[in-house]
Design a protein around this motif. Structure first.
Motif, short mmCIF file in Angstrom:
data_model
loop_
_atom_site.label_atom_id
_atom_site.label_comp_id
_atom_site.label_asym_id
_atom_site.label_seq_id
_atom_site.Cartn_x
_atom_site.Cartn_y
_atom_site.Cartn_z
N ARG A 1 0.84 -1.19 0.00
CA ARG A 1 0.00 0.00 0.00
C ARG A 1 0.89 1.25 0.00
N TRP A 2 0.53 2.21 -0.82
CA TRP A 2 1.30 3.45 -0.94
C TRP A 2 0.39 4.63 -0.60
N LEU A 3 0.82 5.43 0.37
CA LEU A 3 0.09 6.63 0.75
C LEU A 3 1.08 7.79 0.75
N ARG B 1 -4.20 1.16 -2.53
CA ARG B 1 -4.34 -0.06 -1.76
C ARG B 1 -3.58 -1.18 -2.45
N ASP C 1 -5.04 2.22 -11.43
CA ASP C 1 -4.99 3.21 -10.36
C ASP C 1 -4.01 4.33 -10.65
N ILE D 1 -3.50 14.54 0.05
CA ILE D 1 -3.14 13.19 -0.40
C ILE D 1 -2.84 13.22 -1.89
N MET E 1 -1.19 10.48 -3.44
CA MET E 1 -1.31 9.11 -3.93
C MET E 1 -1.80 8.23 -2.78
N ASP E 2 -2.81 7.45 -3.05
CA ASP E 2 -3.35 6.54 -2.05
C ASP E 2 -3.72 5.24 -2.77
N LYS F 1 1.49 11.98 0.91
CA LYS F 1 0.87 13.26 1.24
C LYS F 1 1.85 14.39 0.93
#
Length: 553
Positions: free
Chosen positions: A130-132, A144, A155, A139, A141-142, A134
């Motif tokens: 998972r890449w999040l 799953r 995505d 945000i 890139m989010d 900020k």
């Protein structure tokens, strides 16, 4: 940056920021078979020497974990700290102690783009993570964890891009490759969406980039670039990642073999040149066997879902026939068309071109054909309609026929001219003829020097219809002028020039049988979606597009 990995023991935190401290290799021999992305032990040490860094980490065996702060490469604070299992690294005041380096940094927006570009590559390589991301509290890139590459590409690049990609796989001699690539009808103006990974490491390689160029050479116009996400798996001992400090440039021991592997995977394994779903359609499907209408509908839906199973139905054709067809045009595509001679009121004879006869079992289609502005062929397909460029399509047909003839031992059949053509050449045309004389002979031309800058053409390819008293050969030599290196790539240019000047022109009227035969031969080629110069041969309009334009959606 935060992760939920195994963490770093509290006692090892200072060691993690020492130069050349690494857990990736245990002996000198390991350097030749590096499987991890980093291994030199320089990244954290380099970052910490020009910034303020805080690292908090905890392993499963410790509670709490530990924290260390480093300023300009010197430890300023180290103490226990609570954290979930994993590691977080915070970097601030980058280049605060090296102002000369800091003034050469790009704008904040440019640096952000560079970071997002790198993270995009890493996210593609690691679909199970998972890449999040900020930035400034927002945000950016989010992602799953994805079920596979297709979902991750959707995505990152968008559903519109992912819808034009097809999967390819290829394996040979211990090397394997797989990924997604766009069909020739979907391209971009730059290479920003071409991603190549070697053992899941994002790399930049001129050889691999050239392999992509060569694979799409005949189907994508110059200046356009396909979308490619390619993963190469090679034995670790066959790749050297020590070429560049950033480790994005690699040296492959068997570079030529890998080049061929990637090219063949795109050309053959992907079948990205197939266009079975764009073949003309009568509007009716033949359903055999019993069953209810509901079962028939399900079978038809299944057929539409698998475009490789779609096929032409044989039968007659109905549609608009162009009037005023120029003399000799009945021989254009290997079959003459039946037309009324307005001056005599009699049907013209069926004159079949030598070597290109229309077999009785040739697949004629019940789909109607129309000619638009004597340039485009209009016909319906299962999901809408297509416009087919008659010149580009005939180019592809002639090019493929000439290429197959050159690849065979027999070469192209020659038709002797009743009256040899005497042509005067320019200096550039003379040079082109001398450089490509052998190739022209193989293509079916019989040419002799005739003194000065003159030549005598005694024979031309038997299937050539637009000889135009030598104008075609002069145009070909103009295209090749001052090209003194008749390599295989130049042979492609020669064939493309021959096909372009020999093909039916825009503005020439065609009868329904001629249009029908052209479409048959186009879809019989291995690259029906584009001409040899990369221009599209057809454009599709889906029913959903048409319904939207008419307000029916």
């Amino acid at each position: 940056m935060e992760d939920d990995g195994d963490g770093i023991p509290f006692r090892d935190l200072p060691l993690a920021f020492e130069r050349h401290a690494t857990s990736k290799i245990t002996s000198a021999a390991d350097i030749m078979r590096v499987g991890s992305f980093g291994f030199r032990g320089e990244a954290l040490a380099s970052i910490a020497s020009v910034s303020r860094v805080r690292c908090i980490s905890r392993t499963a065996d410790e509670d709490p974990g530990g924290m260390i702060e480093i300023e300009g490469g010197e430890i300023s604070r180290r103490e226990p700290a609570p954290r979930n299992i994993g590691t977080s690294v915070t970097v601030s005041d980058l280049f605060y102690n090296t102002p000369a380096r800091r003034k050469f940094m790009k704008t904040a927006q440019a640096e952000k783009r560079a970071v997002m570009k790198l993270l995009t590559r890493l996210a593609l390589a690691h679909q199970d993570v998972r890449w999040l991301v900020k930035t400034d509290g927002d945000i950016a890139m989010d992602l799953r964890p994805a079920a596979g590459l297709t979902d991750r590409v959707k995505d990152l690049l968008g559903a519109s891009v992912a819808g034009h990609l097809a999967r390819f796989e290829f394996e040979k001699g211990g090397f394997s490759i797989g990924g997604l690539a766009s069909r020739p009808t979907w391209t971009r103006g730059n290479r920003e969406q071409q991603f190549v990974f070697v053992n899941r490491r994002p790399v930049e390689s001129r050889a691999l980039s050239q392999a992509i160029v060569q694979a799409y050479r005949e189907v994508v116009p110059t200046g356009r670039y396909p979308v490619v996400v390619a993963f190469l798996q090679v034995p670790t001992g066959e790749v050297d990642v020590n070429v560049h400090p950033a480790k994005t440039e690699v040296r492959l021991l068997l570079e030529r073999e890998v080049f061929t592997l990637l090219k063949n995977a795109l050309v053959d394994g992907l079948s990205l040149r197939s266009a079975d779903d764009l073949r003309p359609w009568s509007g009716h499907d033949q359903v055999t066997g019993g069953g209810t209408d509901e079962n028939a509908t399900e079978r038809l839906a299944e057929a539409e879902g698998d475009y490789l199973r779609r096929y032409f139905q044989r039968g007659s054709s109905a549609g608009y026939e162009a009037s005023g067809v120029a003399a000799g045009q009945g021989q254009l595509f290997g079959a003459s068309a039946l037309r009324d001679d307005e001056s005599t009121g009699q049907d013209s004879a069926l004159d079949t071109a030598p070597g290109l006869s229309l077999a009785q079992d040739a697949p004629l289609h019940p789909a109607p054909f129309w000619q638009l502005h004597r340039t485009y062929i209009v016909t319906q397909i299962r999901g809408g309609l297509v416009l087919i460029d008659q010149h580009n399509s005939h180019e592809r047909i002639l090019y493929n026929e000439a290429r197959k003839s050159l690849e065979s031992e027999l070469g192209v059949a020659t038709q002797q001219l009743l009256f040899p053509a005497h042509l005067d050449l320019s200096p550039g045309q003379v040079q082109a003829w001398q450089a490509h004389a052998d190739q022209l002979t193989t293509m079916g031309f019989t040419i002799e020097a005739f003194g000065g800058r003159s030549i005598l053409v005694q024979g031309i390819p038997a299937s050539l219809k637009n000889w135009n008293e030598g104008r075609l050969l002069l145009d070909m030599l103009d295209d090749l002028a001052y090209d003194s290196n008749p390599s295989r790539e130049n042979q492609v240019d020669l064939l493309a020039s021959y096909a372009c000047h020999g093909a039916v022109r825009a503005g020439e009227p065609l009868t329904v049988p001629e249009m029908q035969n052209l479409v048959d031969q186009l879809f019989a080629t291995d690259t029906p979606l584009s001409c040899p110069h990369g221009r599209p041969t057809l454009i599709q309009f889906s029913l959903s597009e048409l319904e939207k334009r008419f307000g029916r959606s």
